[in-house]
Write a protein that holds these residues in place. Structure first.
Motif, PDB file in Angstrom:
ATOM      1  N   ASP A  66      28.523  45.252  34.570  1.00 40.49           N
ATOM      2  CA  ASP A  66      29.679  45.477  35.188  1.00 40.49           C
ATOM      3  C   ASP A  66      29.772  44.201  36.267  1.00 40.49           C
ATOM      4  O   ASP A  66      28.930  43.074  36.334  1.00 40.49           O
ATOM      5  CB  ASP A  66      28.432  46.378  36.854  1.00 40.49           C
ATOM      6  CG  ASP A  66      28.036  47.703  36.318  1.00 40.49           C
ATOM      7  OD1 ASP A  66      29.147  48.235  35.510  1.00 40.49           O
ATOM      8  OD2 ASP A  66      27.140  48.348  36.962  1.00 40.49           O
ATOM      9  N   LEU A  67      30.968  44.430  36.457  1.00 39.83           N
ATOM     10  CA  LEU A  67      31.769  42.394  36.716  1.00 39.83           C
ATOM     11  C   LEU A  67      32.563  43.573  38.032  1.00 39.83           C
ATOM     12  O   LEU A  67      32.833  43.940  38.106  1.00 39.83           O
ATOM     13  CB  LEU A  67      33.280  42.023  36.395  1.00 39.83           C
ATOM     14  CG  LEU A  67      33.774  41.291  36.478  1.00 39.83           C
ATOM     15  CD1 LEU A  67      32.618  40.077  36.418  1.00 39.83           C
ATOM     16  CD2 LEU A  67      35.302  40.961  34.825  1.00 39.83           C
TER      17      LEU A  67
ATOM     18  N   GLY B 208      49.043  36.063  48.159  1.00 43.80           N
ATOM     19  CA  GLY B 208      50.261  36.894  46.233  1.00 43.80           C
ATOM     20  C   GLY B 208      48.955  38.210  46.186  1.00 43.80           C
ATOM     21  O   GLY B 208      47.400  38.438  46.458  1.00 43.80           O
ATOM     22  N   ILE B 209      49.779  38.831  45.044  1.00 41.03           N
ATOM     23  CA  ILE B 209      48.840  39.697  44.675  1.00 41.03           C
ATOM     24  C   ILE B 209      48.103  39.185  43.268  1.00 41.03           C
ATOM     25  O   ILE B 209      49.348  38.576  42.032  1.00 41.03           O
ATOM     26  CB  ILE B 209      49.827  40.974  44.491  1.00 41.03           C
ATOM     27  CG1 ILE B 209      50.042  41.539  45.347  1.00 41.03           C
ATOM     28  CG2 ILE B 209      48.891  42.344  43.294  1.00 41.03           C
ATOM     29  CD1 ILE B 209      51.447  42.695  44.917  1.00 41.03           C
ATOM     30  N   VAL B 210      47.418  39.092  42.604  1.00 40.30           N
ATOM     31  CA  VAL B 210      46.684  38.548  41.537  1.00 40.30           C
ATOM     32  C   VAL B 210      46.052  39.463  40.274  1.00 40.30           C
ATOM     33  O   VAL B 210      45.540  40.893  40.789  1.00 40.30           O
ATOM     34  CB  VAL B 210      44.907  37.863  42.337  1.00 40.30           C
ATOM     35  CG1 VAL B 210      44.564  37.119  40.561  1.00 40.30           C
ATOM     36  CG2 VAL B 210      45.667  36.994  42.806  1.00 40.30           C
ATOM     37  N   GLN B 211      46.611  39.563  39.020  1.00 37.37           N
ATOM     38  CA  GLN B 211      45.957  40.269  38.865  1.00 37.37           C
ATOM     39  C   GLN B 211      44.802  39.235  37.731  1.00 37.37           C
ATOM     40  O   GLN B 211      45.243  38.796  37.067  1.00 37.37           O
ATOM     41  CB  GLN B 211      46.578  40.758  37.413  1.00 37.37           C
ATOM     42  CG  GLN B 211      46.382  40.874  36.172  1.00 37.37           C
ATOM     43  CD  GLN B 211      46.138  42.739  35.917  1.00 37.37           C
ATOM     44  OE1 GLN B 211      46.641  43.626  36.604  1.00 37.37           O
ATOM     45  NE2 GLN B 211      44.911  42.731  35.576  1.00 37.37           N
ATOM     46  N   LEU B 212      43.597  40.419  36.773  1.00 39.85           N
ATOM     47  CA  LEU B 212      42.782  39.136  36.664  1.00 39.85           C
ATOM     48  C   LEU B 212      42.932  39.658  35.217  1.00 39.85           C
ATOM     49  O   LEU B 212      42.959  40.175  34.981  1.00 39.85           O
ATOM     50  CB  LEU B 212      41.190  39.571  36.984  1.00 39.85           C
ATOM     51  CG  LEU B 212      39.949  39.213  36.370  1.00 39.85           C
ATOM     52  CD1 LEU B 212      40.090  37.919  36.482  1.00 39.85           C
ATOM     53  CD2 LEU B 212      38.899  40.415  36.690  1.00 39.85           C
ATOM     54  N   HIS B 213      41.955  38.450  34.617  1.00 43.55           N
ATOM     55  CA  HIS B 213      42.474  38.883  33.429  1.00 43.55           C
ATOM     56  C   HIS B 213      41.298  39.000  32.210  1.00 43.55           C
ATOM     57  O   HIS B 213      40.541  37.519  32.974  1.00 43.55           O
ATOM     58  CB  HIS B 213      43.933  37.926  31.966  1.00 43.55           C
ATOM     59  CG  HIS B 213      44.978  38.323  32.774  1.00 43.55           C
ATOM     60  ND1 HIS B 213      46.339  38.756  31.382  1.00 43.55           N
ATOM     61  CD2 HIS B 213      46.052  38.133  33.862  1.00 43.55           C
ATOM     62  CE1 HIS B 213      46.923  39.543  32.335  1.00 43.55           C
ATOM     63  NE2 HIS B 213      47.210  38.822  33.327  1.00 43.55           N
ATOM     64  N   LEU B 214      40.456  39.328  31.621  1.00 43.44           N
ATOM     65  CA  LEU B 214      39.415  38.538  30.411  1.00 43.44           C
ATOM     66  C   LEU B 214      39.555  38.407  29.529  1.00 43.44           C
ATOM     67  O   LEU B 214      40.151  39.804  28.627  1.00 43.44           O
ATOM     68  CB  LEU B 214      38.469  39.608  31.025  1.00 43.44           C
ATOM     69  CG  LEU B 214      36.417  39.919  30.061  1.00 43.44           C
ATOM     70  CD1 LEU B 214      36.234  38.048  30.584  1.00 43.44           C
ATOM     71  CD2 LEU B 214      36.414  41.042  30.666  1.00 43.44           C
ATOM     72  N   ASP B 215      39.561  36.367  28.737  1.00 41.70           N
ATOM     73  CA  ASP B 215      39.268  36.290  27.159  1.00 41.70           C
ATOM     74  C   ASP B 215      41.024  36.995  26.981  1.00 41.70           C
ATOM     75  O   ASP B 215      40.892  37.340  25.625  1.00 41.70           O
ATOM     76  CB  ASP B 215      38.458  37.356  26.797  1.00 41.70           C
ATOM     77  CG  ASP B 215      36.852  36.864  27.127  1.00 41.70           C
ATOM     78  OD1 ASP B 215      37.054  35.689  26.966  1.00 41.70           O
ATOM     79  OD2 ASP B 215      36.097  37.462  26.915  1.00 41.70           O
ATOM     80  N   GLY B 216      42.189  37.486  28.007  1.00 41.71           N
ATOM     81  CA  GLY B 216      43.234  37.062  27.472  1.00 41.71           C
ATOM     82  C   GLY B 216      43.812  38.694  28.343  1.00 41.71           C
ATOM     83  O   GLY B 216      45.431  38.773  28.018  1.00 41.71           O
ATOM     84  N   LYS B 217      43.080  40.176  28.570  1.00 39.40           N
ATOM     85  CA  LYS B 217      43.788  40.401  28.681  1.00 39.40           C
ATOM     86  C   LYS B 217      43.741  40.910  29.633  1.00 39.40           C
ATOM     87  O   LYS B 217      42.294  40.470  30.776  1.00 39.40           O
ATOM     88  CB  LYS B 217      42.534  41.801  27.266  1.00 39.40           C
ATOM     89  CG  LYS B 217      42.631  41.560  25.905  1.00 39.40           C
ATOM     90  CD  LYS B 217      41.687  42.116  25.208  1.00 39.40           C
ATOM     91  CE  LYS B 217      42.176  42.336  23.705  1.00 39.40           C
ATOM     92  NZ  LYS B 217      41.085  43.258  22.661  1.00 39.40           N
ATOM     93  N   PRO B 218      44.504  41.861  30.412  1.00 38.53           N
ATOM     94  CA  PRO B 218      44.768  41.951  31.801  1.00 38.53           C
ATOM     95  C   PRO B 218      43.180  42.999  31.604  1.00 38.53           C
ATOM     96  O   PRO B 218      42.820  43.861  30.810  1.00 38.53           O
ATOM     97  CB  PRO B 218      46.054  42.847  31.839  1.00 38.53           C
ATOM     98  CG  PRO B 218      46.023  43.011  30.758  1.00 38.53           C
ATOM     99  CD  PRO B 218      45.612  42.158  29.717  1.00 38.53           C
ATOM    100  N   LEU B 219      42.592  43.118  33.133  1.00 37.40           N
ATOM    101  CA  LEU B 219      41.643  43.940  33.599  1.00 37.40           C
ATOM    102  C   LEU B 219      41.518  44.245  35.182  1.00 37.40           C
ATOM    103  O   LEU B 219      42.292  43.964  35.623  1.00 37.40           O
ATOM    104  CB  LEU B 219      40.133  43.002  33.870  1.00 37.40           C
ATOM    105  CG  LEU B 219      39.298  43.916  33.661  1.00 37.40           C
ATOM    106  CD1 LEU B 219      38.492  44.973  32.713  1.00 37.40           C
ATOM    107  CD2 LEU B 219      37.875  42.942  33.977  1.00 37.40           C
ATOM    108  N   GLY B 220      41.624  46.403  35.493  1.00 33.72           N
ATOM    109  CA  GLY B 220      42.064  46.396  36.399  1.00 33.72           C
ATOM    110  C   GLY B 220      43.197  46.385  37.314  1.00 33.72           C
ATOM    111  O   GLY B 220      44.382  45.831  36.098  1.00 33.72           O
ATOM    112  N   LYS B 221      43.416  47.013  38.504  1.00 29.95           N
ATOM    113  CA  LYS B 221      44.715  47.307  39.657  1.00 29.95           C
ATOM    114  C   LYS B 221      44.494  45.342  39.864  1.00 29.95           C
ATOM    115  O   LYS B 221      43.622  45.082  39.977  1.00 29.95           O
ATOM    116  CB  LYS B 221      44.391  47.801  39.740  1.00 29.95           C
ATOM    117  CG  LYS B 221      44.245  48.869  39.462  1.00 29.95           C
ATOM    118  CD  LYS B 221      44.320  50.285  40.635  1.00 29.95           C
ATOM    119  CE  LYS B 221      44.411  52.089  39.913  1.00 29.95           C
ATOM    120  NZ  LYS B 221      44.197  52.773  41.225  1.00 29.95           N
TER     121      LYS B 221
END
Length: 913
Positions: free
Chosen positions: A832-833, A844-857
């Motif tokens: 669980d992350l 601002g608005i932040v998009q998380l990427h894990l190992d190059g792939k977007p994760l979550g909203k």
């Protein structure tokens, strides 16, 4: 071979005009060849790749410069390859790397030459600056101050790409020249040939012994009456001045600024050289001793080795615009001979802005064809804060965006992380008065092998973030006729430095003293701070009380400012009955004398000045510098002692480099004795307790307790010699404002120890906001673009609300920016992350990427106040053991937000349920 002859041979044997075939010997000669600079090349450019903040842009549609003061100058790359390799520079040939600089060289550096698919050369970046990789030898390669510099040329015939094995959060410059396509350039190959190695050794020897490389003609002495131009020489050509030496003799303060030197070539009406004499020799406000490849200053005056060619006539003159007659000893050495085609004239001019309110302070602006070969810069700063954050920017032939864009003032001049005194052939810092970064500073940078040619125009600026500082500079360049520059003559009144005013000192004349005289600095060579000082006169053994105001109880470094060079009575400075230090010949070489350290109590401290012999002492000011304290340290000597079983604890000062220059000493005599300290707990909760203990031959073993519960393991404080131990994380503990006591109990001692003493330097508390938190600010930043990523301590916003009292703070100016950190996972599993962010009005608005792939909203960081976000869950993820990339991309902002910043407090990974 004598060094002087070696330098001459290196210069004279080098091509003086454009060559269509450039072997490595040619590039090695450019390290010392001053004659080459007088011959203008055709079609050559010099540019720089760097880690400057990519948020700085030029909008061609509007003609506006956007985010021009952006300062996130680290971790910026051209691009990051799919395999993570970060591209620092990429050039088409033929060309040559002429300079590499870094403030923090990390990891591997790779050079791909002439299209090689694999690195032609790969080294540990830092090793290139420490004489570990031949032929990267000092002083052509090495650490200058805190800056890492390489001037060893790396030529290439077709192309060059420079990379890091992965993105690091590092600062870098890579300067390079590009030659016309028809030029045959010999690509850099190792090992060097025997002949190349010999040439490099000769260049290294010349660098190590640079100075007066030419034998001067016999010196002439001329009297300089006030206000009258004096012609030093009217010379017939064709010839080249190869050595100018001048020693000004005057009792007038700032005479080197009052006397102006001018040089005219081939009948021109306006001088090509017009500078205050001292600034021309690169020494700034004072006669600062130094030796570089082209200029220097010593006890016998200044020397200049810049080549100054003329076809028909040369006139050198000086004018003394002071009030007193001066003398000038000088010698001019010329080399007769017909000038080669494309020979350019030497120029050097001085300018000043006081106070400087221009953000991009211009050092040189000119029109025509020529080459820029360097500058010296003086800054007079009225406060102790850092003045040198500004980037240099070079615009060639009408460029709208600079082809050289730096990362900081000290970086351009070869240092890093501020300035410290150092002297090198191509760059250096000749003056730094302080305290801090206040008062007068002088630095220089010569572009010898990395000169910058221009065909139509040239402009170089350096950023100035203040509005109250005094900037002055000399630009040095070669230029063909016709030429035009932006300089104007500066009257003597506008050339004199600001009156001396040392910030943060206690002026001696402000003290309530008896038996002394107050004097001014009129007609003195040296100034007093704010123009006044006091004079003590007395017999051996006589004492004078100095009642000095003290803002707060602390250990202070005590310094005295006096009259440099004056014969003073030897003295001893006391605090109570304790000697702080002695001054036998305190001000012989400097007006600042660092006496020593002592604890002073809040209020009025009684310092005692005791003469050791008959005589006098001129005292300008006293300086009290508070002790240096570790960040977030709870100084043990400042904590309330709740109880002690055994001897009474005492405060010990200065003996070791403790935080705050003090420790709390518990002189225990046996096992079982203990000391209780009350900690400043603002809110109940779990905390991580850390401490730094002293160690020594009579120190024992200590166990911290919270109530009757031990905190971590016992610590053995024995060491054969007195020393500071490391900062130790002792363990986790429940504390509250009511239950805030920690007991330090002596458990015994090592068999080698002679005693049971315990010395506590400081404690450090971190409130556990999130159990098993991985602090974002402690994760390696492996890439960033469009902004700067730093650790921000959250104390001003209520530090107890953030895990570890800090966050990773990312400060981009626009969307599309990102920062990537590296997360190490101990073993394969499903986790669980959860992330913990900060919210604020400019986030601002932040998009998380894990190992190059977007994760979550996307996470919206906007809030009208600064608050922690609480847990933001990203669900369960499959993670392999090893390293993973967490990329935080700013994709936009809330309409109500004023910016695009982002704050990441911490994260957790826990086995998925």
């Amino acid at each position: 071979m004598p060094i002087r002859k070696a330098l001459c041979l290196l210069a004279l044997s080098a091509p003086l005009a454009w060559a269509a075939e450039l072997d490595y010997a040619y590039f090695l000669r450019t390290l010392t060849d001053l004659d080459r600079l007088t011959i203008l090349d055709e079609g050559v450019t010099c540019r720089q790749f760097s880690s400057y903040d990519r948020a700085s842009k030029y909008d061609e549609k509007t003609g506006q410069y956007l985010n021009w003061g952006a300062n996130g100058d680290c971790g910026q790359y051209i691009r990051t390859e799919p395999d993570g390799e970060a591209v620092m520079a990429e050039m088409d040939g033929p060309g040559c790397i002429v300079r590499i600089w870094s403030a923090n060289p990390q990891g591997k550096i790779r050079f791909y030459l002439d299209g090689d698919a694999k690195p032609t050369y790969e080294w540990n970046f830092a090793d290139l600056f420490h004489d570990k990789v031949p032929p990267f030898k000092p002083p052509v390669c090495g650490m200058d101050g805190a800056g890492a510099n390489i001037y060893l040329p790396i030529p290439y015939a077709k192309s060059c790409k420079v990379t890091a094995e992965k993105a690091h959060n590092q600062y870098y410059h890579i300067g390079y020249k590009t030659f016309p396509k028809a030029t045959a350039v010999q690509t850099f190959r190792l090992p060097l040939s025997e002949a190349e190695g010999k040439l490099l050794d000769e260049a290294l020897a010349a660098w190590k012994n640079c100075g007066e490389a030419e034998e001067a003609t016999k010196a002439t002495t001329r009297e300089l009456p006030p206000g009258q131009p004096v012609v030093l020489a009217d010379l017939d050509g064709p010839a080249t001045i190869v050595h100018l030496k001048a020693n000004l003799i005057s009792d007038e303060r700032y005479a080197l600024r009052r006397v102006l030197i001018r040089m005219y070539w081939d009948g021109e009406e306006k001088p090509s050289v017009e500078c205050p004499l001292g600034d021309f020799f690169g020494t700034g406000f004072f006669a600062n001793p130094y030796k570089s490849l082209t200029l220097g200053m010593g006890p016998e005056g200044g020397y200049c080795l810049w080549r100054m060619p003329f076809a028909k006539k040369a006139r050198l003159e000086v004018i003394n615009e002071g009030k007193a007659t001066a003398k000038l000893e000088y010698a001019i050495t010329t080399r007769p001979g017909k000038l080669r085609p494309n020979t350019a004239y030497f120029h050097a001019k001085w300018r000043r802005e006081d106070p400087c309110k221009t953000f991009d302070y211009p050092i040189l602006e000119c029109e025509g064809k020529g080459r820029y070969v360097g500058c010296m810069l003086n800054v007079d700063n009225p406060d102790p804060g850092w003045w040198g954050e500004g980037d240099e920017k070079v615009y060639v032939d009408g460029e709208k965006f600079p082809s050289t864009f730096g990362t900081g003032s000290e970086d351009y001049f070869g240092d890093a992380w501020g300035f410290r005194h150092f002297i090198r052939p191509f760059h250096g810092n000749t003056l730094g008065q302080g305290p801090g970064f206040s008062n007068k500073w002088s630095v220089y940078r010569w572009h010898i092998s990395d000169d910058i040619p221009f065909e139509k125009s040239f402009r170089i600026t350096i950023e100035n973030y203040g509005k109250d500082k005094d900037y002055s500079s000399v630009a040095y360049w070669y230029q063909a006729e016709p030429h035009k520059d932006f300089f104007t003559s500066v009257p003597v009144e506008a050339r004199l430095p600001r009156p001396k005013a040392i910030p943060g000192v206690v002026e001696a004349e402000s003290l309530k003293l008896t038996g002394v005289d107050t004097v001014d600095d009129v007609d003195r060579m040296d100034e007093f701070s704010r123009g006044k000082a006091v004079v003590f006169r007395g017999k051996a053994g006589q004492v004078f009380e100095l009642p000095v105001p003290v803002a707060q109880d602390d250990v202070y470094a005590i310094s005295l400012h006096g009259a440099r060079g004056k014969a003073h009575a030897p003295f001893e400075l006391m605090v109570g009955d304790k000697a702080v230090g002695k001054g036998d010949n305190a001000f012989a070489q400097s007006s600042l004398f660092r006496v020593g350290k002592a604890r002073l109590a809040t209020g009025e401290a009684k310092l005692t000045l005791k003469f050791a012999a008959d005589g006098g002492l001129v005292l300008d000011a006293l300086q009290l510098e508070s002790s240096r304290k570790e960040r977030d340290a709870l100084e043990a000597e400042s904590l309330p002692v709740g109880a002690a079983t055994g001897p009474k604890p005492t405060i010990e000062d200065v003996r070791l480099p403790w935080s705050g220059d003090s420790q709390l000493l518990f002189p225990a005599t046996e096992a079982g004795q203990s000391l209780v300290l009350a900690l400043p707990i603002k809110a109940a909760g779990r905390h991580v307790l850390a401490a730094r203990f002293s160690r020594g031959p009579n120190y024992g073993q200590v166990q911290p307790f919270a109530g009757d519960k031990p905190i971590g393991e016992a610590v053995d404080c024995f060491a054969p010699k007195p020393e500071l131990g490391p900062v130790l994380s002792l363990g986790k503990v429940e504390l509250s404002p009511e239950a805030n006591a920690v007991t330090f109990k002596v458990m015994g001692k090592s068999d080698k120890s002679k005693g049971f003493r315990i010395g506590i330097d400081f404690l450090r508390l971190g409130r556990i906001i999130v159990e098993n938190a991985i602090e974002a600010e402690r994760l390696p930043v492996v890439a960033s673009e469009g902004g700067r990523a730093d650790t921000q301590h959250m104390g001003p916003f209520g530090a107890n609300n953030w895990s570890g009292d800090a966050q990773l703070f990312f400060t981009p100016k626009d969307k599309g920016a990102f920062v990537t950190v590296e997360l190490t996972v101990p073993k394969d599993g499903r986790y669980d992350l959860d992330l913990y962010y900060t919210k604020a009005i400019d986030y601002g608005i932040v998009q998380l990427h894990l190992d190059g792939k977007p994760l979550g909203k996307p996470f919206d960081g906007f809030n009208r106040g600064v608050i922690p976000s609480g847990k933001v869950s990203y669900g369960a993820v499959e993670l392999k053991a090893g390293k993973h990339a967490l990329k935080f991309e700013v994709t936009g902002k809330n309409d109500a937000s004023t910016g695009f910043y982002a704050g990441i407090d911490c994260l957790t990974i826990s086995p998925a349920k």
